[in-house]
Design an enzyme around this catalytic site. Structure first.
Site, PDB file in Angstrom:
ATOM      1  N   ILE A 168      -2.634  -5.918   9.558  1.00  0.00           N
ATOM      2  CA  ILE A 168      -1.919  -4.921   8.908  1.00  0.00           C
ATOM      3  C   ILE A 168      -3.065  -4.366   7.756  1.00  0.00           C
ATOM      4  O   ILE A 168      -3.135  -5.300   6.756  1.00  0.00           O
ATOM      5  CB  ILE A 168      -0.422  -5.600   8.353  1.00  0.00           C
ATOM      6  CG1 ILE A 168       0.280  -5.561   9.453  1.00  0.00           C
ATOM      7  CG2 ILE A 168       0.077  -4.352   7.536  1.00  0.00           C
ATOM      8  CD1 ILE A 168       1.675  -6.160   8.946  1.00  0.00           C
ATOM      9  N   TYR A 186       5.809 -12.111   4.729  1.00  0.00           N
ATOM     10  CA  TYR A 186       4.633 -11.681   4.039  1.00  0.00           C
ATOM     11  C   TYR A 186       4.259 -12.355   3.122  1.00  0.00           C
ATOM     12  O   TYR A 186       4.970 -12.680   2.013  1.00  0.00           O
ATOM     13  CB  TYR A 186       4.691 -10.215   3.533  1.00  0.00           C
ATOM     14  CG  TYR A 186       3.644  -9.380   3.054  1.00  0.00           C
ATOM     15  CD1 TYR A 186       2.191  -9.899   3.021  1.00  0.00           C
ATOM     16  CD2 TYR A 186       3.939  -8.192   2.157  1.00  0.00           C
ATOM     17  CE1 TYR A 186       1.176  -9.244   2.245  1.00  0.00           C
ATOM     18  CE2 TYR A 186       2.909  -7.627   1.613  1.00  0.00           C
ATOM     19  CZ  TYR A 186       1.673  -8.359   1.590  1.00  0.00           C
ATOM     20  OH  TYR A 186       0.392  -7.446   1.058  1.00  0.00           O
ATOM     21  N   THR A 240       0.783  -1.086  -0.026  1.00  0.00           N
ATOM     22  CA  THR A 240      -0.074   0.063  -0.086  1.00  0.00           C
ATOM     23  C   THR A 240       0.960   1.395  -0.148  1.00  0.00           C
ATOM     24  O   THR A 240       0.359   2.327  -0.324  1.00  0.00           O
ATOM     25  CB  THR A 240      -0.833  -0.086   1.325  1.00  0.00           C
ATOM     26  OG1 THR A 240      -1.848  -1.230   1.263  1.00  0.00           O
ATOM     27  CG2 THR A 240      -1.881   1.149   1.195  1.00  0.00           C
ATOM     28  N   LYS A 257       2.539 -12.118   7.992  1.00  0.00           N
ATOM     29  CA  LYS A 257       1.275 -11.468   7.363  1.00  0.00           C
ATOM     30  C   LYS A 257       0.770 -12.280   6.271  1.00  0.00           C
ATOM     31  O   LYS A 257       1.179 -12.491   5.554  1.00  0.00           O
ATOM     32  CB  LYS A 257       1.783 -10.192   6.891  1.00  0.00           C
ATOM     33  CG  LYS A 257       0.524  -9.379   6.367  1.00  0.00           C
ATOM     34  CD  LYS A 257       0.715  -7.889   5.698  1.00  0.00           C
ATOM     35  CE  LYS A 257      -0.134  -7.374   5.010  1.00  0.00           C
ATOM     36  NZ  LYS A 257       0.108  -6.125   4.451  1.00  0.00           N
TER      37      LYS A 257
END
Length: 295
Positions: free
Chosen positions: A205, A134, A46, A162
């Site tokens: 997150i 991630y 992001t 994540k």
């Protein structure tokens, strides 16, 4: 090491006339802290980390850390599909004073599970710094499987994961194979915060926290405290806004939404293009229905 848990924001990187807008980033970070956000995660997907220069990434991470001043977690985006580059990025996060580094699975070159294990193991051996792996197969075309996560956890190579597969069976497998509190389990999917936490997750997150940080914090608190009815109501209330944050490729819609709040410009860096007028109208409508005050 501080516990990696709670409501964290995958913060956008404000840009103005093609350059990173550090003043706007400081203001966004202060607003997040005032709204109760538990952690700031700069330079992730992001935050357009992959299209920032090394100097820009350093400036963004440094600015967030200096603004936070220990009031929340800072997990710095530091991934690469080249292990040696990921190592240098994690070293940077460590030197700047982050609490941990978020390291996406190597994309494009599609390593095997053994390659993934060696990637994260090499990062740990070179940095001795907490890493949150991630896993986002929809973007990377590689899936970090529970068995590999268990190997990494046993080796001490990762502090958390994540998980952005939106697969609750996957989360159950992770807890079963790795252990409930052996590492931090963080959702990478705003649509499934409640079920993820119910299946042993420690937090999120979040993308939507860029525009509704207090609402996301309240959802996480309700879910973690066992208030199922309250958490379900909060998750349902966010559903339309969540969908509109992905009406086009992230972070286009969420940066447009931040701009509609008047908190930063919605400028993106190529190859990402501004959202269409039709998508922008949908984002605006969802924000109004959710009760957000537009600028």
């Amino acid at each position: 090491m501080r516990r990696l848990e709670g409501s964290m924001v995958a913060i956008v990187t404000p840009m103005k006339d093609g350059a990173v807008d550090l003043r706007a980033l400081r203001e966004l970070t202060e607003w997040q802290l005032a709204e109760g956000t538990d952690g700031i995660v700069p330079c992730g997907t992001t935050g357009e980390g992959v299209t920032l220069t090394p100097a820009e990434r350093a400036d963004v991470i440094r600015t967030v850390i200096e603004t936070v001043r220990g009031r929340a977690l800072v997990i710095a985006g530091a991934g690469s599909n080249a292990t040696h580059e990921a190592i240098e990025s994690v070293k940077l996060a460590k030197s700047l004073g982050a609490d941990a580094a978020l390291v996406v699975t190597p994309y494009y070159n599609k390593p095997t599970q053994e390659g993934l294990f060696r990637h994260y193991q090499a990062i740990w051996e070179a940095t001795r710094f907490p890493v949150v792996a991630y896993n986002v197969p929809s973007r990377t075309s590689v899936d970090l499987l529970p068995e590999t996560v268990a190997r990494l956890a046993k080796a001490g190579a990762i502090a958390g994961i994540k998980e952005a597969t939106a697969n609750m069976d996957r989360q159950v497998q992770l807890v079963e194979k790795v252990g409930k509190d052996a590492i931090a389990y963080l959702s990478g999917d705003d649509f499934t915060v409640l079920p993820y936490i119910a299946c042993g997750g420690h937090g999120v997150i979040s993308v939507i926290a860029n525009v509704a940080p207090r609402a996301m914090k309240e959802l996480v608190v309700a879910a973690r405290s066992g208030d199922l009815a309250g958490a379900l109501a909060k998750q349902a209330a966010m559903a339309e806004l969540n969908r509109m944050m992905f009406v086009e490729t992230n972070p286009g819609p969420v940066k447009a939404a931040v701009a509609l709040l008047g908190r930063a410009g919605g400028e993106l860096r190529l190859p990402l293009a501004p959202v269409s007028e039709a998508s922008l109208a949908k984002v605006r409508e969802a924000m109004v229905r959710f009760g957000l005050k537009l600028a």
